[in-house]
Design a protein around this motif. Sequence first.
Motif, mmCIF file in Angstrom:
data_model
loop_
_atom_site.group_PDB
_atom_site.id
_atom_site.type_symbol
_atom_site.label_atom_id
_atom_site.label_comp_id
_atom_site.label_asym_id
_atom_site.label_seq_id
_atom_site.Cartn_x
_atom_site.Cartn_y
_atom_site.Cartn_z
ATOM 1 N N ALA A 24 64.603 83.646 -49.876
ATOM 2 C CA ALA A 24 63.488 83.045 -49.130
ATOM 3 C C ALA A 24 62.573 82.288 -50.084
ATOM 4 O O ALA A 24 62.164 81.158 -49.804
ATOM 5 C CB ALA A 24 62.707 84.124 -48.383
ATOM 6 N N VAL A 54 55.057 80.329 -52.664
ATOM 7 C CA VAL A 54 56.272 80.446 -53.465
ATOM 8 C C VAL A 54 56.101 81.541 -54.515
ATOM 9 O O VAL A 54 56.937 82.435 -54.659
ATOM 10 C CB VAL A 54 56.615 79.105 -54.168
ATOM 11 C CG1 VAL A 54 57.702 79.303 -55.217
ATOM 12 C CG2 VAL A 54 57.041 78.068 -53.140
ATOM 13 N N ILE A 96 58.284 85.078 -54.652
ATOM 14 C CA ILE A 96 59.136 85.378 -55.817
ATOM 15 C C ILE A 96 58.645 86.648 -56.516
ATOM 16 O O ILE A 96 59.431 87.480 -56.967
ATOM 17 C CB ILE A 96 59.156 84.185 -56.813
ATOM 18 C CG1 ILE A 96 59.603 82.912 -56.080
ATOM 19 C CG2 ILE A 96 60.008 84.510 -58.039
ATOM 20 C CD1 ILE A 96 60.995 82.453 -56.277
ATOM 21 N N LEU A 115 63.357 81.000 -53.000
ATOM 22 C CA LEU A 115 64.037 79.803 -53.510
ATOM 23 C C LEU A 115 64.060 78.692 -52.462
ATOM 24 O O LEU A 115 63.851 77.518 -52.780
ATOM 25 C CB LEU A 115 65.470 80.148 -53.942
ATOM 26 C CG LEU A 115 65.571 81.095 -55.142
ATOM 27 C CD1 LEU A 115 67.034 81.434 -55.440
ATOM 28 C CD2 LEU A 115 64.909 80.491 -56.377
ATOM 29 N N VAL A 116 64.297 79.092 -51.192
ATOM 30 C CA VAL A 116 64.328 78.084 -50.124
ATOM 31 C C VAL A 116 62.943 77.451 -49.961
ATOM 32 O O VAL A 116 62.816 76.221 -49.906
ATOM 33 C CB VAL A 116 64.809 78.715 -48.792
ATOM 34 C CG1 VAL A 116 64.587 77.760 -47.633
ATOM 35 C CG2 VAL A 116 66.278 79.104 -48.884
ATOM 36 N N VAL A 117 61.914 78.295 -49.930
ATOM 37 C CA VAL A 117 60.552 77.762 -49.797
ATOM 38 C C VAL A 117 60.233 76.852 -50.981
ATOM 39 O O VAL A 117 59.684 75.759 -50.814
ATOM 40 C CB VAL A 117 59.515 78.905 -49.692
ATOM 41 C CG1 VAL A 117 58.096 78.351 -49.739
ATOM 42 C CG2 VAL A 117 59.710 79.698 -48.405
ATOM 43 N N ALA A 118 60.623 77.267 -52.186
ATOM 44 C CA ALA A 118 60.360 76.452 -53.377
ATOM 45 C C ALA A 118 61.058 75.102 -53.267
ATOM 46 O O ALA A 118 60.466 74.054 -53.540
ATOM 47 C CB ALA A 118 60.812 77.192 -54.639
#
Lengths: 202, 186
Positions: free
Chosen positions: A124, B125, B129, A126-129
């Motif tokens: 999630a 983000v 993370i 990584l996708v948002v980033a």
Amino acid sequence: MTYIKLFISFFKIGLFSFGGGYAMIPLISAEIAAHSWMNELEFIQIIGIAEMTPGPIAVNAATFVGFKTAGILGSICATVGVALPSLLIILFISRFFFKNSKHPLMKKTFYGIRPVIAGLILSAGLVVASRTMLLKSINEIVSAPSLINISSMINISSFVDIPSIIILLIIIGINRWKKIHPLFLIVIAGILGYLSQFLIIA
Amino acid sequence: MNKKMLRQYLDLFLVFFRIGAFTFGGGYAMIPLIEKEIVTNRGWIANEDILDLFAIGQSIPGAIAINTSSLVGYKIAGKRGALCATFGVVLPSFLIITIIASFFQTIADDKNVKAVFVGINAAVVFLIIKAAMKMMKAALIDKVTISVFAITVLTILLTNISPIILIICGGILGMISYRKSGGNSL
């Protein structure tokens, strides 16, 4: 029909999310995509707003998605849907959990579920980033290599959104320097975002 | 239903309404507040019991805030108590978000709002993370869990398989490893 779909989707999310909050994000995003209720960027904004407002992130997100999709009644359906599995489990089988929360089979089940949750949350992130920080999608870059010449490879700003990256680095820095509540991190990031629009020259 | 019980339901509702209205950051952030209100201020539940409730709240499916509130409500005043506590904890978010959502649409396209969200998205983000790394620390303890983790990330990024399927598979895999080990704990 949308009301029923909202209810069922969020019931599923409530029933299959373990670990709360962030672990729900990938499930919500999968349901939104499956019904094309909104685009990814809108959903990312909702996560931001959910972080800034009090209360459980799951409830915030459910209410927001429900409202955007089908108004007040939609937000009621989604919110009841996301809360109901927990309530039913606690009302009817909590005795089982009271007795068995330390049972080895429970432990082993979580031994298998936890790495999945960790993987879901990281994906999630990584996708948002990639949605917020890359200007071109990975597919676009890979599928059209002829368009990428050496000079545009050097010019990194054609790939990534520089202000986002700078703000991310500042946030990481602040977090390293001092443990600060996520709410304030978001507020600081919002202010930096506001200021960033005046700094862009090129 | 007598007056005293009604009073207790109302109290539960109000306490959890306040907790829902004043905690930012979701379930985990609520835990110290619940402890203070329920154990320290009111003595409704003993300290060692509430720790069990918190542990169960985190191991059943659903939002941790909702799980914990309904468990505490259930423990104090049965099924109706669970309903009052849950309704209380959900209502503030519901009201606040409905108000925000009803006017957000009109400001979402504003240039300044968009710029603010460039920053907010970056923080989102970071927070996701960070949450992932915390979970990875707790979950990735051997080769099996690391493989499951890697397969999950690849599956999500490269296919359209539902996260729910992956969670179920993870649970089944965990149970199989339980039976293989002859029912002994790890």
